[in-house]
Design a protein around this motif. Structure first.
Motif, short mmCIF file in Angstrom:
data_model
loop_
_atom_site.label_atom_id
_atom_site.label_comp_id
_atom_site.label_asym_id
_atom_site.label_seq_id
_atom_site.Cartn_x
_atom_site.Cartn_y
_atom_site.Cartn_z
N GLY A 18 40.88 53.03 7.62
CA GLY A 18 40.33 52.24 6.51
C GLY A 18 39.86 53.08 5.35
N THR A 21 40.79 51.43 1.97
CA THR A 21 40.02 50.19 1.78
C THR A 21 38.60 50.51 1.31
OG1 THR A 21 41.33 49.15 3.54
CG2 THR A 21 39.20 48.13 3.00
N GLN A 22 37.96 51.48 1.93
CA GLN A 22 36.59 51.83 1.55
C GLN A 22 36.56 52.52 0.18
OE1 GLN A 22 33.78 50.87 3.25
NE2 GLN A 22 35.23 49.71 4.50
N LYS A 25 36.49 50.08 -2.70
CA LYS A 25 35.17 49.50 -2.92
C LYS A 25 34.25 50.49 -3.65
CE LYS A 25 35.35 46.52 1.21
NZ LYS A 25 35.09 45.19 0.60
N ARG A 131 46.06 47.73 13.45
CA ARG A 131 46.03 47.56 11.99
C ARG A 131 47.34 48.04 11.35
NH1 ARG A 131 40.05 50.07 10.48
NH2 ARG A 131 38.81 48.52 11.63
N ARG A 135 50.10 45.94 9.28
CA ARG A 135 50.44 46.28 7.90
C ARG A 135 51.93 46.56 7.77
NH1 ARG A 135 47.82 51.44 5.13
NH2 ARG A 135 49.37 52.42 6.48
N PRO A 182 35.61 45.25 6.97
CA PRO A 182 35.51 46.14 5.80
C PRO A 182 34.16 46.03 5.09
CG PRO A 182 37.68 45.14 5.86
CD PRO A 182 36.89 44.51 6.98
N TYR A 186 31.40 48.95 4.73
CA TYR A 186 31.02 49.37 3.37
C TYR A 186 29.50 49.45 3.18
CZ TYR A 186 30.91 50.08 -1.61
OH TYR A 186 30.67 50.62 -2.85
#
Ligand code: UP5
Ligand code: MG
Length: 198
Positions: A18, A21-22, A25, A131, A135, A182, A186
């Motif tokens: 991830g 993804t992080q 953010k 995951r 994907r 997520p 975060y």
């Protein structure tokens, strides 16, 4: 650019933990420039006239680490370009998925810039595999298939975890559990970054 003017955060973790993804953010909230080493390599692979296209393609499919000269040059160029765009000499960078081999870590910190902190997203392989396979249904990434994923995991354990251990000894690592949602991950990421960088 001068290393004194830039803040570098390395973002590490296994394939599918991830990181990207992080990072997305963090960009929204803190105004970092996000540079994914993997994304830069994939772009270079597609660039017409690149002398490294075939090499990168082969390494990525097999989950191997592309020779560091290529990746470090791409990162350094991207950092310079990003600074030029803002017209400032100062900047904050999230370097995602790099360094993942000791030689890269040493060379980058010597010749480009030492990292202020390292975010390490810790995730069990079975969660990462689920995951990535999911994907892979739509990503088009040449390495989102069962065989490549196995190879990426192996490289992560054998080659990339020693880098995490190295930075842990320097007290730079914040280890975060990457298994919750997520948004939940975060919350912890945010605390870690605010604590270290303000
Ligand atoms: N997802 C994310 N977070 C989730 C959460 N908390 N709960 C549930 N689902 C979550 O996420 C992966 C997937 O999981 C997505 O579908 C996401 O929605 C979901 P992502 O944020 O993309 O994870 P990330 O850790 O970024 O996974 P990625 O696949 O990008 O990791 P890799 O480290 O394998 O890929 P990278 O692009 O960095 O590198 C690819 C290859 O490039 C390497 O294998 C290597 O061959 C080469 N490379 C080098 O040679 N040198 C380098 O320095 C860097 C790369
Ligand atoms: Mg990624």
């Amino acid at each position: 650019f001068s290393p004194a003017d830039v803040t570098v955060v390395f973002v590490l973790g296994g394939p599918g933990a991830g990181k990207g993804t992080q990072c997305a953010k963090l960009v929204d909230q803190y105004g970092f420039t996000h540079l994914s080493a993997g994304d830069l390599l994939r772009a270079e692979q597609e660039r017409p006239g690149s002398q490294f296209g075939d090499l990168i393609k082969d390494y990525i499919k097999n989950g191997l680490i592309v020779p560091m000269e290529v990746t470090i040059q791409l990162l350094e160029n991207a950092m310079t370009e990003a600074l030029q765009k803002t017209g400032s000499t100062k900047g904050r960078f999230l370097i995602d998925g790099f360094p993942r081999k000791m030689d890269q870590a040493v060379k980058f910190e010597e010749t480009v810039c030492p990292a202020k902190m390292v975010l390490f997203f810790d995730c069990p392989e079975d969660v990462m595999e689920t995951r990535l396979l999911k994907r892979g249904e739509t990503s088009g990434r040449s390495d989102d298939n069962a065989e490549s994923i196995r190879k990426r995991f192996r490289t992560f354990v054998e080659t990339s975890m020693p880098v995490v251990t190295h930075f842990e000894k320097e007290g730079k690592v914040v280890k975060l559990d990457a298994t919750p949602t997520p948004d939940q991950v975060y919350v912890k990421t945010q605390l870690a970054v605010t604590d270290k960088l303000g």
